[in-house]
Design a protein around this motif. Sequence first.
Motif, mmCIF file in Angstrom:
data_model
loop_
_atom_site.group_PDB
_atom_site.id
_atom_site.type_symbol
_atom_site.label_atom_id
_atom_site.label_comp_id
_atom_site.label_asym_id
_atom_site.label_seq_id
_atom_site.Cartn_x
_atom_site.Cartn_y
_atom_site.Cartn_z
ATOM 1 N N GLU A 108 0.844 -1.192 0.000
ATOM 2 C CA GLU A 108 0.000 0.000 0.000
ATOM 3 C C GLU A 108 0.885 1.251 0.000
ATOM 4 N N PRO A 109 0.401 2.373 -0.534
ATOM 5 C CA PRO A 109 1.265 3.560 -0.685
ATOM 6 C C PRO A 109 1.796 4.129 0.621
ATOM 7 N N GLU A 110 0.997 4.089 1.689
ATOM 8 C CA GLU A 110 1.408 4.739 2.928
ATOM 9 C C GLU A 110 2.298 3.837 3.775
ATOM 10 N N TRP A 111 3.206 4.466 4.509
ATOM 11 C CA TRP A 111 4.011 3.795 5.528
ATOM 12 C C TRP A 111 3.533 4.278 6.884
ATOM 13 N N LEU A 112 3.100 3.362 7.721
ATOM 14 C CA LEU A 112 2.414 3.747 8.953
ATOM 15 C C LEU A 112 3.159 3.334 10.216
ATOM 16 N N HIS A 113 4.465 3.072 10.111
ATOM 17 C CA HIS A 113 5.177 2.520 11.261
ATOM 18 C C HIS A 113 6.289 3.415 11.791
ATOM 19 N N GLY A 114 6.252 4.681 11.481
ATOM 20 C CA GLY A 114 7.255 5.573 12.022
ATOM 21 C C GLY A 114 8.590 5.454 11.296
ATOM 22 N N SER A 115 9.642 5.988 11.902
ATOM 23 C CA SER A 115 10.942 6.077 11.249
ATOM 24 C C SER A 115 12.052 5.615 12.185
ATOM 25 N N GLU A 116 13.277 5.813 11.713
ATOM 26 C CA GLU A 116 14.480 5.496 12.485
ATOM 27 C C GLU A 116 14.635 4.000 12.754
ATOM 28 N N PHE A 117 14.377 3.172 11.738
ATOM 29 C CA PHE A 117 14.533 1.735 11.903
ATOM 30 C C PHE A 117 16.002 1.331 11.778
ATOM 31 N N ASP A 118 16.440 0.496 12.694
ATOM 32 C CA ASP A 118 17.782 -0.080 12.624
ATOM 33 C C ASP A 118 17.852 -1.172 11.566
ATOM 34 N N LEU A 119 16.745 -1.896 11.386
ATOM 35 C CA LEU A 119 16.748 -3.031 10.460
ATOM 36 C C LEU A 119 15.353 -3.269 9.923
#
Length: 364
Positions: free
Chosen positions: A175-186
């Motif tokens: 799906e187009p949106e990303w809904l899990h926030g940012s700053e992922f290590d992996l």
Amino acid sequence: MYDDDDTTFSLVSTASVTDATSITTRTELELDHGDEDAGFAGVSDVTSDFESGWEVSSGPSTSVPPSVYEDEIAYGRRYHGFRRGIYPMPNDEVERHREETVHALFLQLMGGHLFYANIGDYPQKIIDIGTGIGIWPIDVADQHPSASVIGTDLSPIQPSWVPINVRMFIEDSEEPEWLHGSEFDLVHFRQMTDVLRDLKGLLTKIYPHVKNGGWVEFHELRTEIRCDDGTMKDDDPLRVFLDTVKNGLRVYGINILAITELEQILRETGFSNVHCITKKVPISTWPRDKTLRALGVFMKTTINDSLGAMAAKPLAALNLSPEQRVAMLEAARDSLQDDTIHRYVNCCVCYAQKREGHFAESLY
């Protein structure tokens, strides 16, 4: 432990939901406990009467759409109900067993490591896209209690009891949106390149949400059957079967060549420090080496558990009759039992890093 931007999550968490196996219908249980391929010759393409029309809202009060739990039953197998039909592989007990075997195979192949990316001793955010039964994020969460670990999938088949730092969400990753926030290590993927429609588009969406110095990592089993010593004929039924399945997956809009382009796609979407490691994994116990023989057992089991599923929707998409599909399936299974054929598949572990601007210190 959780960043403020995580409050934007709007998808359905399965943390408080009972295991999907406990909400199956009577018909579904009967089919699951029989031969997993029984539907080809004797069972019509049965589906439930629920018509999927739900969309997942971006609002924080999203309710649970019924399509998440009203699975599709077809060819004697159970499939996801949410976004019904976009993924042609089942989510039933046979598939659960296959995923457990694949997890054990990768642990053996990678020397007990869950990933190769150097994310440090105290990672904060990790996500597994297409988590399936959730075994990988659960193990990662146990090893890294400092991290908030997320698993996403189309099916609510993850266990209801998970480590306190794990959350599971039901979503379509493309799906187009990303809904899990940012700053992922992996950001982790396992056996996803052969089912995604637009891998480059997905990585482009993910890139801004990986921290500077963070990683993406893919664990892939290529389904191309190989042999180096001439013991496999050109018309080997197992190879013919899997090649035909690939054509069926194309009908679903799946780019089955994405794995061959993975390194290039990673670079094109902005990732660098790309590492791609390919290893031969034997099928069955024909190698003399003890470790390779163990891998061969895992691989043979994995393939055997997947044949029925691949003979269902992927082959049906090519308009093959039930009789044709059964014949191909039986020939492939018979061929799989022949340990005199020295077949193998390639396993690829590919990981890459996001580096924007000046990254002061090498991670190695």
